[in-house]
Design a protein around this motif. Structure first.
Motif, PDB file in Angstrom:
ATOM      1  N   PRO A  90       5.678   3.722  -3.840  1.00  0.00           N
ATOM      2  CA  PRO A  90       5.493   3.891  -2.392  1.00  0.00           C
ATOM      3  C   PRO A  90       4.754   5.194  -2.092  1.00  0.00           C
ATOM      4  O   PRO A  90       5.070   6.229  -2.672  1.00  0.00           O
ATOM      5  CB  PRO A  90       6.920   3.962  -1.842  1.00  0.00           C
ATOM      6  N   TYR A  91       3.802   5.143  -1.169  1.00  0.00           N
ATOM      7  CA  TYR A  91       3.124   6.378  -0.790  1.00  0.00           C
ATOM      8  C   TYR A  91       2.955   6.476   0.726  1.00  0.00           C
ATOM      9  O   TYR A  91       2.971   5.468   1.436  1.00  0.00           O
ATOM     10  CB  TYR A  91       1.778   6.532  -1.500  1.00  0.00           C
ATOM     11  N   ILE A  92       2.833   7.726   1.149  1.00  0.00           N
ATOM     12  CA  ILE A  92       2.669   8.076   2.559  1.00  0.00           C
ATOM     13  C   ILE A  92       1.289   8.701   2.700  1.00  0.00           C
ATOM     14  O   ILE A  92       0.946   9.582   1.920  1.00  0.00           O
ATOM     15  CB  ILE A  92       3.741   9.112   2.965  1.00  0.00           C
TER      16      ILE A  92
ATOM     17  N   ASN B 273      -4.345   2.633   4.052  1.00  0.00           N
ATOM     18  CA  ASN B 273      -3.122   2.538   4.842  1.00  0.00           C
ATOM     19  C   ASN B 273      -2.451   1.171   4.734  1.00  0.00           C
ATOM     20  O   ASN B 273      -1.236   1.059   4.904  1.00  0.00           O
ATOM     21  CB  ASN B 273      -3.426   2.853   6.316  1.00  0.00           C
ATOM     22  N   ALA B 274      -3.234   0.147   4.480  1.00  0.00           N
ATOM     23  CA  ALA B 274      -2.644  -1.201   4.393  1.00  0.00           C
ATOM     24  C   ALA B 274      -1.616  -1.291   3.271  1.00  0.00           C
ATOM     25  O   ALA B 274      -0.680  -2.085   3.340  1.00  0.00           O
ATOM     26  CB  ALA B 274      -3.736  -2.247   4.179  1.00  0.00           C
ATOM     27  N   ALA B 275      -1.795  -0.493   2.249  1.00  0.00           N
ATOM     28  CA  ALA B 275      -0.862  -0.526   1.116  1.00  0.00           C
ATOM     29  C   ALA B 275       0.130   0.635   1.161  1.00  0.00           C
ATOM     30  O   ALA B 275       0.977   0.761   0.277  1.00  0.00           O
ATOM     31  CB  ALA B 275      -1.633  -0.504  -0.199  1.00  0.00           C
ATOM     32  N   ALA B 276       0.035   1.483   2.185  1.00  0.00           N
ATOM     33  CA  ALA B 276       0.936   2.632   2.319  1.00  0.00           C
ATOM     34  C   ALA B 276       2.234   2.213   3.004  1.00  0.00           C
ATOM     35  O   ALA B 276       2.285   1.209   3.703  1.00  0.00           O
ATOM     36  CB  ALA B 276       0.255   3.737   3.114  1.00  0.00           C
ATOM     37  N   GLN B 277       3.281   3.017   2.806  1.00  0.00           N
ATOM     38  CA  GLN B 277       4.547   2.755   3.502  1.00  0.00           C
ATOM     39  C   GLN B 277       4.599   3.450   4.849  1.00  0.00           C
ATOM     40  O   GLN B 277       5.410   3.073   5.697  1.00  0.00           O
ATOM     41  CB  GLN B 277       5.725   3.242   2.654  1.00  0.00           C
ATOM     42  N   ALA B 278       3.748   4.466   5.041  1.00  0.00           N
ATOM     43  CA  ALA B 278       3.782   5.187   6.323  1.00  0.00           C
ATOM     44  C   ALA B 278       2.520   6.021   6.456  1.00  0.00           C
ATOM     45  O   ALA B 278       1.951   6.469   5.455  1.00  0.00           O
ATOM     46  CB  ALA B 278       5.005   6.103   6.386  1.00  0.00           C
ATOM     47  N   TRP B 279       2.129   6.218   7.704  1.00  0.00           N
ATOM     48  CA  TRP B 279       1.021   7.123   8.015  1.00  0.00           C
ATOM     49  C   TRP B 279       1.582   8.284   8.830  1.00  0.00           C
ATOM     50  O   TRP B 279       2.148   8.058   9.901  1.00  0.00           O
ATOM     51  CB  TRP B 279      -0.073   6.407   8.807  1.00  0.00           C
TER      52      TRP B 279
END
Lengths: 147, 147, 147, 147, 147, 147, 147, 147
Positions: E106-108, E123-129
């Motif tokens: 998981p990445y932010i 961002n589509a593969a991120a857990q949060a922006w």
């Protein structure tokens, strides 16, 4: 869609033939695979390589040659059927079951009621226990062809 | 560096104790693990959950509870020792060997000479065959502590 | 954070000792591991198991015992250093490099300029080529301790 | 069912052709694959990309281009044959063997008796050691076509 | 339980220090890791190995040395924070994000509103922006320490 | 044997068409795949699902729809070509490169000399850097069709 | 040896506390982990990031923040307990069970008899079905501490 | 290139038929797969194996037989569609979603607006949320056939 089913275990009765015939009759989209089931050929699989100075190493050499086939076929299988007969140690069948369990390949055991207890660990990781080839065929029909 | 060694198979002789004592004497950096080896406890592992209306399902329920432990311990092991005694089916030992083989976990078999042939597939994927606990201890010493 | 570095290859010069000493001097947070590097011990690793009726099987038995250690240590390593000296076949070093490549474990080769060409495939999958132990130590310092 | 067999190693004798011809004669269901075996082409594989200011980087560039093919073909192979001849370092062959070992792809070594000892680690992870192309063909026949 | 958080990307502002200080203030059980963030050191990471006959190969050599550290740290991280600043290409940050995505780590992302569109795949593969280091710290607090 | 090559990155020049035409002319056994390269379609990929109350979430929704295709195609590719043009951020291209690197899928970068430095990490994990589509075609010819 | 057990599902009764207390009383070597179980905190986990223009996206943003924790904890767990209560959809609990099944992480379900039928697929991949926290504690005692 | 799409969940409305018909109309290159959707057949899938002494074990036996098919089909799918209707628990659909999430298989949820909140964890790992079969078909068209 077509399926591959690996048949492992006992080589002294015609359970393989019964399953294959049953599936053929129903025209199931299945390719069956198996280790070499000719006992003498299997024991001698490595003899042509020379170097078999003791029983242990002769068996070792042949079993490693057999494993080239078995490992490939199990890893390509969608389903395995693991058969235990009434006699012999059949540790290779249990070994194949453990291999399938670790890979996450679903397998069905085929054995009679009197060996339920020693097979409990093998059955704990199985998807089904069948007592007859007909039951196996019915599972394969349902799995591959039911709507 | 410390090592984890899983001891699988026969529960009727003291081979586990011999290996553990041998390793302790040499102060090898090893943690030994094992399934529950008390036969009655193991058979009854799921009984407190209720619902055991037949031999098959009683065994199934208990074996699945046992598998929580076994699966975790095998997957955490660096090495396994798989012991086959003179009696009983011991299909769970062969199952564990197959599981290790699929995971790529190195294992050592421990058995007498008279069952070489039925164990040839299990030995084909093993790193060593030992006939005595002392030989296993020597492999463990060499593996974990030789310079 | 601590790191594990596996040292593979040539056993006839003191490159291992130089790297370990260099890292110790800089107090790098590294545990170094290695196969058994005593040549005679390594060749005899399986002799106590009996059954060595030919050169091939004696080597086989010992090499499989050695592999218990090597396989575990490589799979636990964060980094490997693969050393090729001026003599001998050293196929085991290239084998270890291929094993690391398939696992995705970064490795550094350590060899002199005159064997660049035969090592080109091994270097193609390496992260760095060093010619001296000092250069390896500098890479390890940078990797584990630079800010 | 069809099989893919990767042929790795020595490029100075016609062992590849012998195996391919032997399999063709028996009509074995096998596709053989290989790295580019033309020595000059292989060394020059990256030259058209420019930027080859030293021997090391020229080799590096070409070897990485070659690796695109090799890596794909090895990962798609069901079986590999790893050949060591009498001359040269052949570290790429040992590298391929290590790669196969880590992937769990069964491989057969092909080499003469006089290099048993330096190949002991490579053989320890092999399924079979053959001394002639005919023996390899026999293993392939047995594996892919025996009943 | 302790957590490891990898901080990737921009090296021109003090966002790393802000996150580390924010986490320290809250005594979060986190170890932060990072590539070497000193620009000159990073560019020169491989210079001591010699052989840098062109810009491309100098960068290549250094980047491969840096990758030893980066690959290990990303693969050991429980969470990554990927920072994009206002300037520069920062392709390495997007590369790290893709690497995390493939691993399932998981990445932010941490970036301002004006680069939402070019970062949409990242961002589509991120857990949060997040737009500020404080927001990142709040996510880390919640993840590691909320009840 | 047939190969699948994924083409990632810049959508403003005809580099994809050049590579595809070059491969067709040589009758290379390659299937080329790609994300949707129509810019407007791609940005609007999720619009029919409703719920796009802000720029961020509109982009998010569309990018996640696009990712269904991209993820599948990259994971099925034998080789990827990652193209960086002269303009724009192109973080998605670097993201795809990182994804390939983590999967172990070999990729070739295609970019001009003036962006060597910011692409050094992306190139460090690449198998080749090409400056023209013709060079890419030559690598593909060599990889898929050389003897 | 210590174990990690992830507790998933229902947050309206004190089943977590009962299991934790039961394990503490027996001094089992277990660390228990869990998602954030405060309902309001969980629903608001992403609110501080701004951008919540609709119910769907607010839930989405918060659920993705929660997933950072959940994904890490499930992947680190040796065993999971999946609890289904009498009310609510509890699709997240079934989702966690599916996630565990795919990872091969053994899990125990905890639910009353009246929902056996709708949970049959979830139970088919479980190692045990318990009806009370006491039964779960007994399984954990047996798994982690029986001899 | 052809795609495989697994359809999971609700069996009481004709959403499967609508998606399949929509895809057929557009001639999309998709093979659709599914569990057995006949409710009675599914519940009775294991009855022919005997041994169903209680509701729990009858369900268990049938669900494990069904899992042979489901596990294979999900693992072979490129995309899954997970449908939640207005009634019933449908824990198996959420279980399948979790299974896909762990495998990294992209999935699309299909459900009405009133169950957004209980599905937030399932949607957090989804690539898209659709409310109608037409929307799903449009995603499939775009994914498999857009240029």
């Amino acid at each position: 869609m077509s399926w591959t089913v690996y048949l492992s275990g006992e080589i002294h009765t015609d359970w393989r033939e019964q399953i294959i015939a049953g599936a053929a009759k129903l025209q199931l989209p299945i390719t069956f695979t198996s280790a070499v089931t000719d006992h003498d050929s299997s024991d001698a699989a490595g003899d042509h390589l020379g170097e078999t100075p003791s029983n242990f190493w002769r068996d070792h050499q042949s079993a490693k040659v057999n494993a080239i086939r078995i490992k490939n076929l199990i890893e390509q299988a969608d389903i395995a059927v693991i058969r235990f007969g009434d006699k012999y140690k059949q540790w290779n069948a249990a070994f194949d079951a453990g291999y399938c369990a670790a890979l996450g390949t679903p397998y069905i055991t085929l054995h009679s009621e009197d060996i339920i207890h020693p097979l409990k660990e093998v059955n704990a990781a199985a998807q089904a226990w069948a007592q007859t080839p007909e039951q196996v065929v019915e599972i394969l029909r349902y799995t591959t062809s039911a709507e």
